[in-house]
Design an enzyme around this catalytic site. Structure first.
Site, PDB file in Angstrom:
ATOM      1  N   CYS A   1       4.016  -5.905  -2.535  1.00 31.83           N
ATOM      2  CA  CYS A   1       5.367  -6.347  -2.922  1.00 31.83           C
ATOM      3  C   CYS A   1       6.437  -6.444  -2.148  1.00 31.83           C
ATOM      4  O   CYS A   1       7.348  -7.282  -2.150  1.00 31.83           O
ATOM      5  CB  CYS A   1       5.621  -5.487  -4.116  1.00 31.83           C
ATOM      6  SG  CYS A   1       5.841  -3.440  -3.718  1.00 31.83           S
TER       7      CYS A   1
ATOM      8  N   HIS B   1       9.230  -9.946  -8.801  1.00 26.09           N
ATOM      9  CA  HIS B   1       8.298  -8.935  -8.040  1.00 26.09           C
ATOM     10  C   HIS B   1       6.854  -9.378  -8.175  1.00 26.09           C
ATOM     11  O   HIS B   1       6.512  -9.969  -9.065  1.00 26.09           O
ATOM     12  CB  HIS B   1       8.787  -7.557  -8.390  1.00 26.09           C
ATOM     13  CG  HIS B   1       8.857  -7.228  -9.811  1.00 26.09           C
ATOM     14  ND1 HIS B   1       7.980  -6.230 -10.317  1.00 26.09           N
ATOM     15  CD2 HIS B   1       9.531  -7.598 -10.856  1.00 26.09           C
ATOM     16  CE1 HIS B   1       8.256  -6.073 -11.505  1.00 26.09           C
ATOM     17  NE2 HIS B   1       9.182  -6.826 -11.966  1.00 26.09           N
TER      18      HIS B   1
ATOM     19  N   HIS C   1       8.335   0.491  -4.759  1.00 25.83           N
ATOM     20  CA  HIS C   1       8.010  -1.004  -5.154  1.00 25.83           C
ATOM     21  C   HIS C   1       9.151  -1.906  -4.980  1.00 25.83           C
ATOM     22  O   HIS C   1      10.511  -1.527  -4.922  1.00 25.83           O
ATOM     23  CB  HIS C   1       7.800  -0.957  -6.865  1.00 25.83           C
ATOM     24  CG  HIS C   1       7.403  -2.235  -7.281  1.00 25.83           C
ATOM     25  ND1 HIS C   1       6.359  -2.967  -6.713  1.00 25.83           N
ATOM     26  CD2 HIS C   1       7.841  -2.901  -8.260  1.00 25.83           C
ATOM     27  CE1 HIS C   1       5.933  -4.013  -7.619  1.00 25.83           C
ATOM     28  NE2 HIS C   1       7.131  -4.012  -8.373  1.00 25.83           N
TER      29      HIS C   1
END
Length: 272
Positions: free
Chosen positions: A153, A42, A30
């Site tokens: 992401c 994010h 991530h």
């Protein structure tokens, strides 16, 4: 930067850094932009949307949402079911996993030495002020619909760092880990016919590894020719409130704003 790991401590990251954390025993990572003061911007998915397919396949990957199932984070106030572009504390971003820093402007040999994508790129990063401007602007305006291959992401963080946008909606996005995921089966398929002419399993493995590395290199945002540099204000206007996947002509409309501009075309020849 190490060849085997980009792991850093919290004291080593600075505002504007692209950071990431591995999830599910290094299955995927991530990514986000560190803004300072123990905070990260994010791009997160909605419930059961990690693959962006809307099918049962979406439930097989662990959530990239910034908090645990306990509800609201007392430190940063982020809800467990938050989605889209969010601002959270570093602890919610990491979810107890180690911290890594994504590297920009590396040389081709170091890039090819990396076994996994999603850790570095040959592309150069813009100044941190512009990186933070993009991240904060998209925090307020969104980044379209999450899709694991075309708009995830890592794509968000790479866009914030470089301003580069993939022109062809049918291609994978800027994500290195998506390129790795797709490159492995491609390498196996391309190399399979050669197994009949190779007497050595080691030779076949070497060819497969070579095809895999080449596919990763060719998909890197730093060498691709299907990208354009787009101002964040233009990007946000064209993806809000509709999603990228729902509007296949959104990027074409965006680029037509200034089709011959060197800034938009990232230095490429003007398109006719």
């Amino acid at each position: 930067m190490g060849v085997l790991s980009n792991r850093v401590s919290k004291s080593q990251v600075s505002p504007g850094d692209h950071i990431y954390s591995w999830r599910s025993a290094y299955t995927y990572a991530h990514h986000g932009i560190y803004t300072g003061d123990d905070q990260v911007i994010h791009f997160t998915r909605g419930r059961d949307e990690e693959l962006g397919t809307g099918t049962i396949l979406d439930v097989f990957l662990v959530s990239s949402r910034p908090t645990t199932a306990l509800g609201r984070c007392e430190k940063c106030g982020v809800q467990a079911d938050s989605s889209g572009v969010v601002l959270s504390c570093l602890d919610c971003f990491l979810l107890g996993d180690p911290l890594y820093r994504f590297e920009y402007g590396i040389d081709p040999m170091t890039f090819l030495a990396k076994a996994r994508g999603g850790t570095c790129t040959l592309a150069k990063s813009d100044d941190k002020e512009l990186v933070l401007h993009r991240a904060n602007y998209l925090l307020n305006n969104g980044f379209g619909c999450y899709h694991i291959f075309r708009n995830n992401c890592e794509d968000f963080a790479i866009y914030c760092k470089t301003g580069l946008l993939v022109v062809d909606q049918n291609m994978i996005g800027r994500s290195g880990q998506a390129a790795s995921f797709l490159g492995a089966p491609l390498a196996a398929v391309v190399s399979s016919p050669l197994r009949f002419v190779m007497t050595s399993p080691l030779g076949f493995a070497a060819v497969t590894a070579g095809v895999y590395c080449f596919s990763r290199y060719a998909a890197d945002i730093g060498v691709r020719r299907d990208v354009a540099k787009v101002a964040v204000e233009d990007l946000a206007v064209n993806i809000r409130p509709s999603t990228i996947t729902e509007q296949p002509n959104a990027t074409a409309d965006l680029l037509s704003l200034d089709n011959n501009s060197p800034a938009v075309n990232n230095g490429l020849p003007p398109r006719s």
